[in-house]
Design a protein around this motif. Structure first.
Motif, mmCIF file in Angstrom:
data_model
loop_
_atom_site.group_PDB
_atom_site.id
_atom_site.type_symbol
_atom_site.label_atom_id
_atom_site.label_comp_id
_atom_site.label_asym_id
_atom_site.label_seq_id
_atom_site.Cartn_x
_atom_site.Cartn_y
_atom_site.Cartn_z
ATOM 1 N N ASN A 19 3.480 7.733 -25.763
ATOM 2 C CA ASN A 19 2.553 7.439 -26.861
ATOM 3 C C ASN A 19 2.515 8.567 -27.891
ATOM 4 O OD1 ASN A 19 1.832 4.906 -25.963
ATOM 5 N ND2 ASN A 19 0.065 5.645 -24.811
ATOM 6 N N VAL A 20 2.842 9.775 -27.456
ATOM 7 C CA VAL A 20 2.923 10.893 -28.402
ATOM 8 C C VAL A 20 4.206 10.774 -29.214
ATOM 9 C CG1 VAL A 20 3.052 13.401 -28.666
ATOM 10 C CG2 VAL A 20 1.571 12.408 -26.899
ATOM 11 N N ARG A 21 5.344 10.638 -28.486
ATOM 12 C CA ARG A 21 6.647 10.463 -29.133
ATOM 13 C C ARG A 21 7.553 9.668 -28.222
ATOM 14 N NH1 ARG A 21 8.826 16.078 -30.354
ATOM 15 N NH2 ARG A 21 10.818 14.991 -30.263
ATOM 16 N N ARG A 22 8.067 8.588 -28.730
ATOM 17 C CA ARG A 22 8.928 7.708 -27.921
ATOM 18 C C ARG A 22 10.289 8.337 -27.621
ATOM 19 N NH1 ARG A 22 6.643 3.779 -26.239
ATOM 20 N NH2 ARG A 22 8.474 2.728 -25.440
ATOM 21 N N ASP A 23 10.718 9.306 -28.435
ATOM 22 C CA ASP A 23 12.060 9.868 -28.282
ATOM 23 C C ASP A 23 12.130 11.062 -27.334
ATOM 24 O OD1 ASP A 23 10.662 11.609 -29.966
ATOM 25 O OD2 ASP A 23 12.414 12.057 -31.194
ATOM 26 N N LEU A 24 11.026 11.437 -26.713
ATOM 27 C CA LEU A 24 11.044 12.575 -25.802
ATOM 28 C C LEU A 24 11.811 12.233 -24.522
ATOM 29 C CD1 LEU A 24 7.379 13.804 -26.217
ATOM 30 C CD2 LEU A 24 9.449 14.995 -26.971
ATOM 31 N N LEU A 25 12.606 13.171 -24.067
ATOM 32 C CA LEU A 25 13.365 13.029 -22.834
ATOM 33 C C LEU A 25 12.459 13.429 -21.671
ATOM 34 C CD1 LEU A 25 16.250 12.454 -21.780
ATOM 35 C CD2 LEU A 25 16.692 14.900 -22.026
ATOM 36 N N ILE A 26 12.339 12.564 -20.670
ATOM 37 C CA ILE A 26 11.489 12.859 -19.511
ATOM 38 C C ILE A 26 12.400 13.071 -18.311
ATOM 39 C CG2 ILE A 26 9.632 12.042 -18.025
ATOM 40 C CD1 ILE A 26 8.559 10.492 -20.437
ATOM 41 N N CYS A 27 12.337 14.280 -17.728
ATOM 42 C CA CYS A 27 13.260 14.704 -16.679
ATOM 43 C C CYS A 27 12.502 15.135 -15.423
ATOM 44 C CB CYS A 27 14.084 15.901 -17.144
ATOM 45 S SG CYS A 27 14.844 15.726 -18.750
ATOM 46 N N VAL A 28 13.213 15.123 -14.302
ATOM 47 C CA VAL A 28 12.682 15.627 -13.034
ATOM 48 C C VAL A 28 13.860 16.042 -12.162
ATOM 49 C CG1 VAL A 28 12.664 13.376 -11.867
ATOM 50 C CG2 VAL A 28 11.051 15.166 -11.148
ATOM 51 N N ASP A 29 13.612 16.952 -11.251
ATOM 52 C CA ASP A 29 14.610 17.341 -10.263
ATOM 53 C C ASP A 29 14.275 16.591 -8.981
ATOM 54 O OD1 ASP A 29 16.659 18.576 -8.971
ATOM 55 O OD2 ASP A 29 15.988 20.616 -9.354
ATOM 56 N N GLN A 30 14.944 15.473 -8.765
ATOM 57 C CA GLN A 30 14.641 14.560 -7.656
ATOM 58 C C GLN A 30 15.882 14.373 -6.797
ATOM 59 O OE1 GLN A 30 11.691 13.452 -6.964
ATOM 60 N NE2 GLN A 30 11.835 11.524 -5.922
ATOM 61 N N GLU A 31 16.592 15.478 -6.554
ATOM 62 C CA GLU A 31 17.910 15.388 -5.939
ATOM 63 C C GLU A 31 17.902 15.003 -4.471
ATOM 64 O OE1 GLU A 31 19.198 19.834 -4.924
ATOM 65 O OE2 GLU A 31 18.391 19.587 -6.930
ATOM 66 N N GLY A 32 16.834 15.259 -3.771
ATOM 67 C CA GLY A 32 16.765 14.956 -2.348
ATOM 68 C C GLY A 32 16.668 16.213 -1.512
ATOM 69 N N GLY A 33 16.379 16.026 -0.233
ATOM 70 C CA GLY A 33 16.198 17.174 0.653
ATOM 71 C C GLY A 33 14.945 17.939 0.283
ATOM 72 N N ARG A 34 15.023 19.257 0.283
ATOM 73 C CA ARG A 34 13.844 20.075 -0.030
ATOM 74 C C ARG A 34 13.468 20.027 -1.506
ATOM 75 N NH1 ARG A 34 15.454 25.029 -2.208
ATOM 76 N NH2 ARG A 34 17.662 25.446 -1.923
ATOM 77 N N VAL A 35 14.389 19.564 -2.347
ATOM 78 C CA VAL A 35 14.134 19.489 -3.780
ATOM 79 C C VAL A 35 13.956 18.021 -4.175
ATOM 80 C CG1 VAL A 35 14.924 20.133 -6.080
ATOM 81 C CG2 VAL A 35 15.516 21.562 -4.113
ATOM 82 N N GLN A 36 12.767 17.528 -3.912
ATOM 83 C CA GLN A 36 12.408 16.168 -4.292
ATOM 84 C C GLN A 36 10.952 16.234 -4.739
ATOM 85 O OE1 GLN A 36 13.739 13.054 -1.706
ATOM 86 N NE2 GLN A 36 12.415 11.557 -2.656
ATOM 87 N N ARG A 37 10.743 16.188 -6.050
ATOM 88 C CA ARG A 37 9.420 16.409 -6.621
ATOM 89 C C ARG A 37 8.431 15.303 -6.299
ATOM 90 N NH1 ARG A 37 10.944 21.362 -6.712
ATOM 91 N NH2 ARG A 37 12.346 21.906 -8.403
ATOM 92 N N PHE A 38 8.907 14.063 -6.248
ATOM 93 C CA PHE A 38 8.035 12.928 -5.956
ATOM 94 C C PHE A 38 8.376 12.433 -4.557
ATOM 95 C CE2 PHE A 38 9.043 11.997 -10.654
ATOM 96 C CZ PHE A 38 8.210 13.018 -11.086
ATOM 97 N N ARG A 39 7.403 12.434 -3.675
ATOM 98 C CA ARG A 39 7.676 12.056 -2.286
ATOM 99 C C ARG A 39 6.953 10.775 -1.893
ATOM 100 N NH1 ARG A 39 9.963 16.649 0.799
ATOM 101 N NH2 ARG A 39 10.433 18.235 -0.747
ATOM 102 N N ASP A 40 5.629 10.783 -1.834
ATOM 103 C CA ASP A 40 4.889 9.581 -1.448
ATOM 104 C C ASP A 40 5.173 8.467 -2.447
ATOM 105 O OD1 ASP A 40 3.781 10.936 0.689
ATOM 106 O OD2 ASP A 40 1.940 11.443 -0.378
#
Length: 144
Positions: free
Chosen positions: A57-78
């Motif tokens: 809603n602020v800007r449609r062209d913003l890139l939204i990123c996350v490090d969700q590679e798996g193992g110990r580096v998975q930002r979203f779990r539940d």
């Protein structure tokens, strides 16, 4: 400048699970290309979708990123599939490695896209030669 063309160069992070007034102002700046989300930005899929919507809603062209590679580096779990670290694929024969990596990548991408996230910053070329603990389980096995 054409509408919708993002010429920003900065990826910034957010404090929590909702946009603050200051973050709203920062995201509107032309130098900002997008955001990187972390575990502190996640409570549930519904909350994540609302946060992404507020960013868009602020800007449609913003890139939204996350490090969700798996193992110990998975930002979203539940609410997300627990993915193995890249190194886990090394126990399979080469054909199975390819299939497992492909299927895990497809699953991860589909879950992120369903929440409006554009890009996962997980490694694709990290190779573990056993010379440093930094890469850890995130790197693929090196075969001689």
């Amino acid at each position: 400048m054409p509408t919708g063309l993002n010429r920003g160069v900065l990826l910034i992070d957010l404090e929590g699970v909702q946009l603050t007034a200051e973050e709203h102002q920062l995201l509107a700046l032309p130098g900002v290309a997008g955001i990187v989300l972390f575990s502190r930005n996640y409570q549930s899929r519904e909350q994540l979708i609302a946060l992404v919507r507020s960013v868009r809603n602020v800007r449609r062209d913003l890139l939204i990123c996350v490090d969700q590679e798996g193992g110990r580096v998975q930002r979203f779990r539940d609410g997300f599939t627990r993915l193995p670290p890249a190194q886990a694929y090394g126990v399979f024969d080469p054909d199975q490695q390819y299939q497992m990596a492909y299927q895990s990548g497809w699953l991860m991408a589909s879950e992120l896209l369903a929440c409006g996230i554009d890009l996962c910053l997980g490694p694709v070329l990290d190779i573990d030669h056993g010379k440093t603990p930094i890469v850890g389980g995130s790197g693929f096995w090196a075969f001689d």
